[in-house]
Design an enzyme around this catalytic site. Structure first.
Site, PDB file in Angstrom:
ATOM      1  N   GLU A 216       3.410  15.837 -10.532  1.00 30.88           N
ATOM      2  CA  GLU A 216       4.618  15.070 -10.223  1.00 30.88           C
ATOM      3  C   GLU A 216       5.813  15.989 -10.017  1.00 30.88           C
ATOM      4  O   GLU A 216       6.009  16.944 -10.780  1.00 30.88           O
ATOM      5  CB  GLU A 216       4.890  14.115 -11.383  1.00 30.88           C
ATOM      6  CG  GLU A 216       5.336  12.749 -10.953  1.00 30.88           C
ATOM      7  CD  GLU A 216       4.273  11.978 -10.198  1.00 30.88           C
ATOM      8  OE1 GLU A 216       4.372  11.918  -8.958  1.00 30.88           O
ATOM      9  OE2 GLU A 216       3.353  11.441 -10.825  1.00 30.88           O
TER      10      GLU A 216
ATOM     11  N   GLY B 224       6.359  -2.700  -3.380  1.00 24.67           N
ATOM     12  CA  GLY B 224       7.519  -2.083  -4.012  1.00 24.67           C
ATOM     13  C   GLY B 224       7.314  -1.738  -5.478  1.00 24.67           C
ATOM     14  O   GLY B 224       8.268  -1.490  -6.197  1.00 24.67           O
TER      15      GLY B 224
ATOM     16  N   SER C 279       2.068   0.093  -1.233  1.00 22.41           N
ATOM     17  CA  SER C 279       1.708  -0.972  -0.293  1.00 22.41           C
ATOM     18  C   SER C 279       2.101  -0.547   1.118  1.00 22.41           C
ATOM     19  O   SER C 279       1.520  -1.012   2.094  1.00 22.41           O
ATOM     20  CB  SER C 279       2.412  -2.274  -0.669  1.00 22.41           C
ATOM     21  OG  SER C 279       3.806  -2.170  -0.473  1.00 22.41           O
TER      22      SER C 279
ATOM     23  N   ASP D 288       0.539   9.680   0.129  1.00 17.06           N
ATOM     24  CA  ASP D 288       0.125   8.283   0.181  1.00 17.06           C
ATOM     25  C   ASP D 288      -0.866   8.022   1.318  1.00 17.06           C
ATOM     26  O   ASP D 288      -1.908   7.409   1.131  1.00 17.06           O
ATOM     27  CB  ASP D 288       1.352   7.368   0.350  1.00 17.06           C
ATOM     28  CG  ASP D 288       2.256   7.421  -0.863  1.00 17.06           C
ATOM     29  OD1 ASP D 288       1.902   8.107  -1.844  1.00 17.06           O
ATOM     30  OD2 ASP D 288       3.332   6.792  -0.825  1.00 17.06           O
TER      31      ASP D 288
HETATM   32  P1  ADP Z   1       5.498   0.681  -2.144  1.00 19.84           P
HETATM   33  O1  ADP Z   1       4.890   1.486  -1.053  1.00 19.84           O
HETATM   34  O2  ADP Z   1       5.640   1.428  -3.419  1.00 19.84           O
HETATM   35  O3  ADP Z   1       4.823  -0.639  -2.364  1.00 19.84           O
HETATM   36  P2  ADP Z   1       7.712   0.667  -0.301  1.00 19.84           P
HETATM   37  O4  ADP Z   1       9.139   0.291  -0.464  1.00 19.84           O
HETATM   38  O5  ADP Z   1       7.377   2.035   0.156  1.00 19.84           O
HETATM   39  O6  ADP Z   1       7.001   0.352  -1.721  1.00 19.84           O
HETATM   40  O7  ADP Z   1       7.006  -0.337   0.708  1.00 19.84           O
HETATM   41  C1  ADP Z   1       7.135  -1.724   0.494  1.00 19.84           C
HETATM   42  C2  ADP Z   1       7.524  -2.417   1.800  1.00 19.84           C
HETATM   43  O8  ADP Z   1       6.412  -2.336   2.723  1.00 19.84           O
HETATM   44  C3  ADP Z   1       7.768  -3.885   1.613  1.00 19.84           C
HETATM   45  O9  ADP Z   1       9.110  -4.141   1.233  1.00 19.84           O
HETATM   46  C4  ADP Z   1       7.444  -4.451   2.994  1.00 19.84           C
HETATM   47  O10 ADP Z   1       8.539  -4.260   3.883  1.00 19.84           O
HETATM   48  C5  ADP Z   1       6.320  -3.547   3.473  1.00 19.84           C
HETATM   49  N1  ADP Z   1       4.986  -4.116   3.202  1.00 19.84           N
HETATM   50  C6  ADP Z   1       4.018  -3.600   2.437  1.00 19.84           C
HETATM   51  N2  ADP Z   1       2.919  -4.373   2.422  1.00 19.84           N
HETATM   52  C7  ADP Z   1       3.194  -5.444   3.192  1.00 19.84           C
HETATM   53  C8  ADP Z   1       2.478  -6.624   3.573  1.00 19.84           C
HETATM   54  N3  ADP Z   1       1.221  -6.859   3.146  1.00 19.84           N
HETATM   55  N4  ADP Z   1       3.097  -7.511   4.375  1.00 19.84           N
HETATM   56  C9  ADP Z   1       4.357  -7.282   4.821  1.00 19.84           C
HETATM   57  N5  ADP Z   1       5.068  -6.196   4.499  1.00 19.84           N
HETATM   58  C10 ADP Z   1       4.523  -5.286   3.700  1.00 19.84           C
HETATM   59 MG    MG Z   2       5.771   3.284  -0.190  1.00 18.30          MG
END
Ligand code: ADP
Ligand code: MG
Length: 392
Positions: A44, A135, A140, A185
């Site tokens: 990290e 988030g 994601s 990632d």
């Molecule tokens: P993390 O990657 O940690 O989950 P991020 O802020 O990098 O957080 O990414 C999250 C964003 O990605 C969400 O706010 C959304 O805009 C988008 N996102 C991720 N997965 C989806 C999904 N299945 N459907 C729509 N948007 C998504």
């Molecule tokens: Mg992310």
């Protein structure tokens, strides 16, 4: 409401996506792909010092089904974990009208991939479903990017190698949502392998599969559900401090530094804070390499010790933890069946990763729920596969 998220499984998500696709577009999809979330086990705040990271892919996935259309439009529906649906549509890019980022914000994760897909793509329809929490620090974002890229491979019959795919998806995240993320990632989401962690060398960008047969252990991810609002300067400041230490040692990055170099920095009357950051980086690089080494021999006792050391160092030397993460690690420390725990991710909130015996998970969760001053959420998992095309 349960505080544990259980992976729904590919079959359930696939049926949900297919049904929605048929109801929305009045036909069957012709390709499907799914891509996992991830968690970093150790390594990290050293990626920007050309160190190592050691993530695993999780059983939580984003699944996308789709079919080409003849309208020239890209039409998408995403069913979020809450059940809420979001939709978007935009014209497929052409040489004279390339895609540009724009609202809605979530669509940029898809648009970036469409814009960077080699050879381009015409119109298509797609439905996205996911049980990766958004988030929460489980990526994601990389899951939706890599799943979309792989769907486009399935639809067009054109594909690229995994490293190229990860790099193109990273480029997509830089250019469209505008997030200057590292490569971790997209690498792990693309290359994850069941019962393996992926050791990524952030200098050469080479990676190595590390066997991680957990047997009766699991990876418990505990989300603190706090994210402290900071000034935004913490990350660049730490980067600059690490670079200052490297410059003083006449090295391109701290990757090449040894523990003895800390003495040299002291002699140069280097700032106390810079010294602390350098100590974290040098020791965390060696801890990450050691975890990868001892994991092959299933020495989880040592892995756990290194987890605790990593946390301590992130808290005291790098100063990127927070009271909530420290509290969760302290609650976990010494509980029955626990091998080790540490904060994971950039810090100032987010998740703790713990290696624990499966048989003790329920007791541990109860202990955390009753003693932690916030509201935790849990994800119980084992290292899982990376992105794949699914049979329809
Ligand atoms: P993390 O990657 O940690 O989950 P991020 O802020 O990098 O957080 O990414 C999250 C964003 O990605 C969400 O706010 C959304 O805009 C988008 N996102 C991720 N997965 C989806 C999904 N299945 N459907 C729509 N948007 C998504
Ligand atoms: Mg992310």
């Amino acid at each position: 409401m349960s505080n544990e998220a259980i992976a729904k499984g590919e079959a359930v998500l696939l049926k949900q996506a297919r049904d929605k696709f048929a109801a929305t577009f009045g036909r069957q999809p012709t390709a499907a792909a799914c891509a996992p979330g991830r968690v970093n086990l150790i390594g990290e705040h050293i990626d920007y010092c050309e160190g190592f990271v050691l993530p695993v892919a999780l059983p939580f996935v984003t699944l996308i089904v789709g079919g080409l259309n003849s309208t020239g439009e890209c039409r998408l529906v995403s069913i979020l974990g809450t059940g809420e649906e979001v939709t978007t549509s935009f014209p497929a890019p052409t040489a004279s009208a390339p895609l540009k980022p724009g609202p809605p914000a979530w669509a940029n994760y898809v648009k970036g991939v469409v814009a960077n897909f080699p050879g381009g793509v015409g119109g298509f329809d797609a439905v996205i479903v996911s049980d990766v929490p958004m988030g929460a620090g489980l990526s994601s974002s990389a899951a939706i990017e890599v799943a979309t890229f792989t769907l486009l491979e399935g639809l067009t019959g054109r594909s690229v190698g995994p490293v190229e795919k990860a790099k193109l998806c990273q480029k997509a995240e830089h250019e469209f949502p505008g997030m200057p993320c590292g490569i971790m990632d997209q690498y792990i989401v693309t290359m994850g392998k069941k019962d393996h962690a992926l050791l990524i060398d952030c200098r050469s960008l080479e990676s190595q599969q590390i066997p991680m047969q957990l047997g009766d252990l699991v990876v418990l991810v505990t989300n603190s559900n706090v994210k402290h609002q900071l000034t935004g300067s913490e990350y660049p400041t730490r980067r600059a401090q690490c670079q200052e230490a490297a410059d003083r040692l006449k090295l391109p990055s701290l990757r090449g530094a040894k523990i003895e170099d800390l003495e040299k920095l002291k002699q140069q009357k280097c700032d106390e804070v810079v010294l602390k950051r350098a100590k974290h980086v040098i020791e965390e690089i060696s801890r990450t390499e050691e975890v990868a080494r001892v994991m092959k021999n299933k020495d989880f006792k040592r892995v756990g010790e290194l987890f605790y050391q990593s946390h301590e160092s992130l808290s005291k030397l790098m100063e990127v933890s927070c009271p909530e993460l420290d509290q969760i690690v302290n609650i976990i420390r010494g509980a029955p069946g626990v091998y080790g725990a540490r904060m994971t991710g950039g810090g100032f909130g987010g998740c703790v990763v713990t290696l624990v015996k499966k048989s003790e998970v329920e007791n541990l969760k109860k202990k955390i729920v009753s003693e932690y001053k916030g509201t935790p959420t849990f994800f119980v998992s084992q290292p899982s596969d990376g992105v794949r095309l699914l049979k329809l």
